[in-house]
Enzyme design. Structure first.
Site, PDB file in Angstrom:
ATOM      1  CD  GLU A  70       0.503  93.685  15.149  1.00 16.21           C
ATOM      2  OE1 GLU A  70       0.881  94.568  15.922  1.00 16.21           O
ATOM      3  OE2 GLU A  70      -0.087  93.911  14.085  1.00 16.21           O
ATOM      4  CG  ASP A  90       0.287  96.090  18.721  1.00 16.35           C
ATOM      5  OD1 ASP A  90       1.392  96.037  18.148  1.00 16.35           O
ATOM      6  OD2 ASP A  90      -0.756  96.472  18.165  1.00 16.35           O
ATOM      7  CB  ILE A  92       5.136  99.267  16.897  1.00 14.50           C
ATOM      8  CG1 ILE A  92       6.604  99.171  17.309  1.00 14.50           C
ATOM      9  CG2 ILE A  92       4.818 100.690  16.403  1.00 14.50           C
ATOM     10  CD1 ILE A  92       7.597  99.652  16.244  1.00 14.50           C
ATOM     11  CG  ASP A  93      -1.878  99.769  18.490  1.00 19.61           C
ATOM     12  OD1 ASP A  93      -2.185  99.032  17.535  1.00 19.61           O
ATOM     13  OD2 ASP A  93      -2.661 100.584  18.991  1.00 19.61           O
ATOM     14  CB  THR A  95       3.141  99.443  12.264  1.00 21.32           C
ATOM     15  OG1 THR A  95       3.159  98.593  13.413  1.00 21.32           O
ATOM     16  CG2 THR A  95       4.397  99.200  11.456  1.00 21.32           C
ATOM     17  CG  ASP A 220      -4.739  96.169  17.471  1.00 18.77           C
ATOM     18  OD1 ASP A 220      -3.554  96.510  17.388  1.00 18.77           O
ATOM     19  OD2 ASP A 220      -5.336  95.558  16.561  1.00 18.77           O
TER      20      ASP A 220
END
Ligand code: IPD
Length: 278
Positions: A70, A90, A92-93, A95, A220
């Site tokens: 990402e 990802d 940090i999915d 955020t 995601d």
């Protein structure tokens, strides 16, 4: 005989644990927030550092593999999926959840071979839940097998969705109309937990019956999609047709009938693709 993809998966779990630890540590400190495409599309230093950690650790061991991350894509890297072994990341999915310390924050990694996801890892850091699945080998949470719900009656389902970053009036109207149309089926309720990857895992473990979303990205969906299918669920396009990882939209459900009901109720909006500039 050694299984190279199982070795990749085991290594991925180790790297994901380190990434999760970095996020857990960051949650105890001040978080400095930056904006990406809009004032509600956020990124933090931790997103960038976690992605660097994951990519550099994997590159060291698998230098010929490809990456779609990402934050690398946000910095201009390509997001074209090829047949080469590809890690779709990802860091940090969720955020926005991370920034608010709202408890659904995950690291999500999907590993694709010939454009098909071979395994997926989603670590929900604040809950300390490590979801794992490999094609044909089942889905697990902290090593314990998980299964989708057995609910067949759409009027008794709990449905997940997200509201995304596209706040132009037409998209906003369709998003709201879709929620109204699902609630009017009726269903037991709609929830928007704030991490697409966690949403997929909630469907996989039977805590929710379905999840629909337009406007997300391949990073995601990559890790969580195989966790849903290996837990016995289905992942389809928003129309109910075949799922396309680069299409920025999906329905995940415990069974086909539930996905079909949702597909019939959803109006689409254009959300482009991850592999074109469209
Ligand atoms: C976001 C989350 C959120 C969804 C957004 C995603 P990020 O991921 O999954 O639930 O509504 O569309 O972009 O930006 O926090 O990695």
């Amino acid at each position: 005989m050694s299984d190279p993809w199982q070795e990749c998966m085991d290594y991925c779990v180790e790297v994901t644990k380190q990434a999760g630890k970095m996020i857990q540590d960051a949650l105890r400190k001040d978080i400095s927030i930056m904006q990406k495409s809009s004032p509600v599309d956020l990124v933090t230093e931790t997103d960038q550092k976690v992605e660097e950690l994951i990519i550099s650790s994997i590159k060291k061991k698998y230098p010929s593999h490809s990456f779609i991350g990402e934050e690398s894509v946000a910095a201009g890297a390509s997001s074209i999926l090829t047949d080469n072994p590809t890690w779709i990341i990802d860091p940090i999915d969720g955020t926005t959840n991370f920034v608010h310390r709202f408890p659904f924050v995950s690291v999500s990694i999907g590993f694709a071979l010939n454009k098909q996801i071979e395994f997926g890892i989603v670590y929900s850091c604040m809950e300390d839940k490590m979801y794992t699945a490999r094609k044909g080998k089942g889905a697990f949470c902290n090593g314990i097998p998980i299964k989708v719900s057995e609910q067949q009656d759409i009027t008794k389902t709990l449905v997940l969705t997200e509201m995304g970053f596209k706040k132009d009036p037409e998209h906003f109207r369709i998003m709201m109309a879709n929620m109204q149309s699902i609630l009017s089926i009726p269903v037991h309720g709609i929830r928007t937990p704030g991490s697409a990857a966690v949403n997929l895992c909630l469907v996989a473990c039977g805590a929710a019956d379905a999840y629909y979303h337009m406007g997300i990205h391949c990073w995601d969906m990559a890790g969580g999609s195989v966790i849903v299918t290996e837990a016995g669920g289905v992942v389809t396009d928003i129309t109910g047709g075949p799922f396309d990882l680069m299409s920025r939209r999906l329905i995940a459900a415990s069974r086909h009938g539930i996905a079909e009901c949702i597909a019939k109720k959803i109006q689409q909006f254009h959300c482009g693709r991850d592999d074109t500039d469209d």
